[in-house]
Design a protein around this motif. Sequence first.
Motif, PDB file in Angstrom:
ATOM      1  N   ASP A   1      -1.263  -5.831   3.252  1.00  0.00           N
ATOM      2  CA  ASP A   1      -1.876  -4.796   4.105  1.00  0.00           C
ATOM      3  C   ASP A   1      -1.390  -4.958   5.544  1.00  0.00           C
ATOM      4  OD1 ASP A   1      -3.341  -2.466   4.460  1.00  0.00           O
ATOM      5  OD2 ASP A   1      -5.210  -3.505   4.895  1.00  0.00           O
TER       6      ASP A   1
ATOM      7  N   HIS B   1      -7.566  -1.989  -3.758  1.00  0.00           N
ATOM      8  CA  HIS B   1      -6.783  -2.802  -2.829  1.00  0.00           C
ATOM      9  C   HIS B   1      -7.715  -3.639  -1.957  1.00  0.00           C
ATOM     10  CE1 HIS B   1      -5.866  -2.478   1.510  1.00  0.00           C
ATOM     11  NE2 HIS B   1      -6.543  -1.372   1.505  1.00  0.00           N
TER      12      HIS B   1
ATOM     13  N   HIS C   1       2.185  -1.662   5.454  1.00  0.00           N
ATOM     14  CA  HIS C   1       2.333  -0.491   6.341  1.00  0.00           C
ATOM     15  C   HIS C   1       3.436  -0.786   7.363  1.00  0.00           C
ATOM     16  CE1 HIS C   1      -1.473   1.362   4.913  1.00  0.00           C
ATOM     17  NE2 HIS C   1      -1.930   0.125   4.872  1.00  0.00           N
TER      18      HIS C   1
ATOM     19  N   GLU D   1      -3.027   5.414   0.539  1.00  0.00           N
ATOM     20  CA  GLU D   1      -4.280   4.927   0.033  1.00  0.00           C
ATOM     21  C   GLU D   1      -5.374   5.952   0.208  1.00  0.00           C
ATOM     22  OE1 GLU D   1      -6.029   1.635   2.568  1.00  0.00           O
ATOM     23  OE2 GLU D   1      -4.026   1.749   3.460  1.00  0.00           O
TER      24      GLU D   1
ATOM     25  N   HIS E   1       1.234  -3.694  -1.065  1.00  0.00           N
ATOM     26  CA  HIS E   1       0.528  -2.832  -0.094  1.00  0.00           C
ATOM     27  C   HIS E   1       0.876  -3.269   1.325  1.00  0.00           C
ATOM     28  CE1 HIS E   1      -3.289  -0.323   0.705  1.00  0.00           C
ATOM     29  NE2 HIS E   1      -2.878  -0.694   1.902  1.00  0.00           N
TER      30      HIS E   1
HETATM   31 NI    NI Z   1      -3.802  -0.394   3.840  1.00  0.00          NI
END
Ligand code: NI
Length: 252
Positions: free
Chosen positions: A201, A151, A8, A92, A6
């Motif tokens: 994340d 998550h 970004h 997500e 996960h």
């Molecule tokens: Ni996220």
Amino acid sequence: MYFDTHTHLDDARFDEDREAVIEKVYQSGVTLAVNIGADMESSHVSADLALQHDFLYAAVGVHPHEVENLTEEDMETLKQLADSKKVVAIGEIGLDYYYDNAPREKQKQWFLRQIELAKELGLPYIVHDRDAHADTMEIIKKSGYFRGVLHCFSGSVQMMQELVSMGFYISFAGPVTFKNGKKAKEVAALVPLDRILIETDSPYLTPEPHRGERNDSSMVRFVCQELAQIRGLSEAEMAQITMENGKRFFGI
Ligand code: NI
């Protein structure tokens, strides 16, 4: 070799040096990563990014902050994006009652709708649940489709056990490394080893000992180290377990 499930990397905080960061991440031993969509725009970018880098995969979906003006046309667009071989999940998606950036009724409506989309496409989904545990469980159950991961899991041991019994995976991020991350550490000690995923994340949730810096996927090893320590395994063993789990979950 690590699997950051996960991240970004499309985030604006990487606009100045994205390609250099992606290269650094790969050189650091992260041989698989899933870039996660959070709105329609980032879902497009995510799918594109995955086509440009062999080790990157993508999830497409709309975060609860961004659901207020979603339409069925957007669901069609997500479906088209998911045609790409590199798109491996819907996400997500979920509920965020901490920020409440969108009305809760809208959040619930589009969370359920996007789980249905995942089901229709035969893909797993990635759940964001912040301060919304009860409604998250209710909607998941209502959907009847349990091929998902929670998550950066922030629920209780009891909630984790219920999710695991339904078939869910549980993912840990930077907060499990924090000194005040007692609850996450308790859960991490008890999740069945074949259901644990790791993530950054990034650029958010930077793990210890780098809190305060911009996070990127290379820091997933600190999450891995922490879990290894909690479970009495070597870092290499935990990296391998979470690699296998991630591949199984995403069908890679
Ligand atoms: Ni996220």
